[in-house]
Design an enzyme around this catalytic site. Sequence first.
Site, mmCIF file in Angstrom:
data_model
loop_
_atom_site.group_PDB
_atom_site.id
_atom_site.type_symbol
_atom_site.label_atom_id
_atom_site.label_comp_id
_atom_site.label_asym_id
_atom_site.label_seq_id
_atom_site.Cartn_x
_atom_site.Cartn_y
_atom_site.Cartn_z
ATOM 1 N N GLU A 175 17.240 1.581 2.320
ATOM 2 C CA GLU A 175 16.899 2.878 2.904
ATOM 3 C C GLU A 175 17.437 3.016 4.327
ATOM 4 O O GLU A 175 17.685 4.126 4.805
ATOM 5 C CB GLU A 175 15.376 3.065 2.909
ATOM 6 C CG GLU A 175 14.758 3.290 1.544
ATOM 7 C CD GLU A 175 15.049 4.676 0.980
ATOM 8 O OE1 GLU A 175 15.205 5.625 1.773
ATOM 9 O OE2 GLU A 175 15.117 4.806 -0.255
ATOM 10 N N SER A 201 4.964 -0.309 2.253
ATOM 11 C CA SER A 201 6.207 -0.375 1.483
ATOM 12 C C SER A 201 6.645 0.920 0.804
ATOM 13 O O SER A 201 7.618 0.920 0.062
ATOM 14 C CB SER A 201 6.088 -1.468 0.410
ATOM 15 O OG SER A 201 4.998 -1.198 -0.452
ATOM 16 N N TYR A 235 9.974 4.991 7.252
ATOM 17 C CA TYR A 235 10.099 3.689 6.605
ATOM 18 C C TYR A 235 11.466 3.080 6.896
ATOM 19 O O TYR A 235 11.589 1.914 7.276
ATOM 20 C CB TYR A 235 9.904 3.853 5.097
ATOM 21 C CG TYR A 235 10.191 2.605 4.282
ATOM 22 C CD1 TYR A 235 9.206 1.647 4.074
ATOM 23 C CD2 TYR A 235 11.451 2.397 3.714
ATOM 24 C CE1 TYR A 235 9.468 0.499 3.322
ATOM 25 C CE2 TYR A 235 11.721 1.264 2.967
ATOM 26 C CZ TYR A 235 10.732 0.320 2.778
ATOM 27 O OH TYR A 235 11.006 -0.813 2.044
ATOM 28 N N SER A 262 15.855 -3.261 3.880
ATOM 29 C CA SER A 262 15.870 -2.233 2.837
ATOM 30 C C SER A 262 17.149 -1.413 2.879
ATOM 31 O O SER A 262 17.670 -1.097 3.962
ATOM 32 C CB SER A 262 14.675 -1.297 2.989
ATOM 33 O OG SER A 262 14.781 -0.189 2.114
#
Length: 318
Positions: A129, A86, A151, A127
Amino acid sequence: MKRKSALICGVSGQDGAYLAQLLLTKGYEVWGTSRDAQGNSFSNLNFLGIKSEIQLVSMDVEDFRSVWVTIKKAMPDEIYFLSGQSSVGLSFEQPVETIQSFTIGVLNLLEAVKMMNYPVKVYHAGSSEAFGDTLGIPATESTPFQPRSPYALAKASATWLVNNYREAYQLFACTGILFNHESPLRPQRFVTQKIIQTSKRIAEGSSEKLILGRMDISRDWGWAPEYVEAMWLMLQQETPEDFLIATGQSFTLQDFVSTTFSKLGLDWKNHVEQSSELMRPTDLAISKANPEKASQRLAWKAKMNMEQVIEGMLNSSL
């Protein structure tokens, strides 16, 4: 009448623990997985006082047989996939492990659910991101993904997998595109917890310095216990849809730092240093969100802002 049951993949993490707590209050039978359930201390579940109420099982998300056996054993109505590496920063050091933990894990889960002979609802933790840098324009559910880290790439790939299985096999599978959300359960490797714990030690007399990388980056920080309710709400809808979950307000990391030190009666400028070693190869300058869809369709809206999040973390006895 049979109690509803839920399987939380990654129950030992911040979100997994708070989600388990929420589902227990709603009368669910809760199953939780960890790669090694016997060796895991489940400190977050112990902190919340709920470990004994959860049926804990070992499951390797990258092993299809392990995923299949676990689902057959739990026979859940709902599955929440919160597993995987994570940390954005750590993903640059462990790109292969990070990408595999999400993409292979989600693929195994979707394949297993597809083969079940009864309907199972699936939530996948996406996410913000994955959006990359939107140049200050608030992201929505229709904003294209432009991942800028291993990620983010892994989260984007897993989200596309969920979308594909939802369309191709009519699975009830959806993604919550969550922006940053914090709590006392955040591990020390996350910058928010690093700021909170270091500033508390300094306030207690420590002479150490808080070492950070870029401080001009902007993020949308929310309160994790509120965000898990949004996860649950997504699986209570008639049709599966993706939702963006955020407060709708962004602040710089310097804002987070200055607010934290101010609440402890300190001037952050006397206690903070920057280091080029903590600069990432690529980093998002501004992360902004428009959570209007969640407000309208889920009747969900963040209650706590950044300042209240900081207060909640500072006041924790964890």
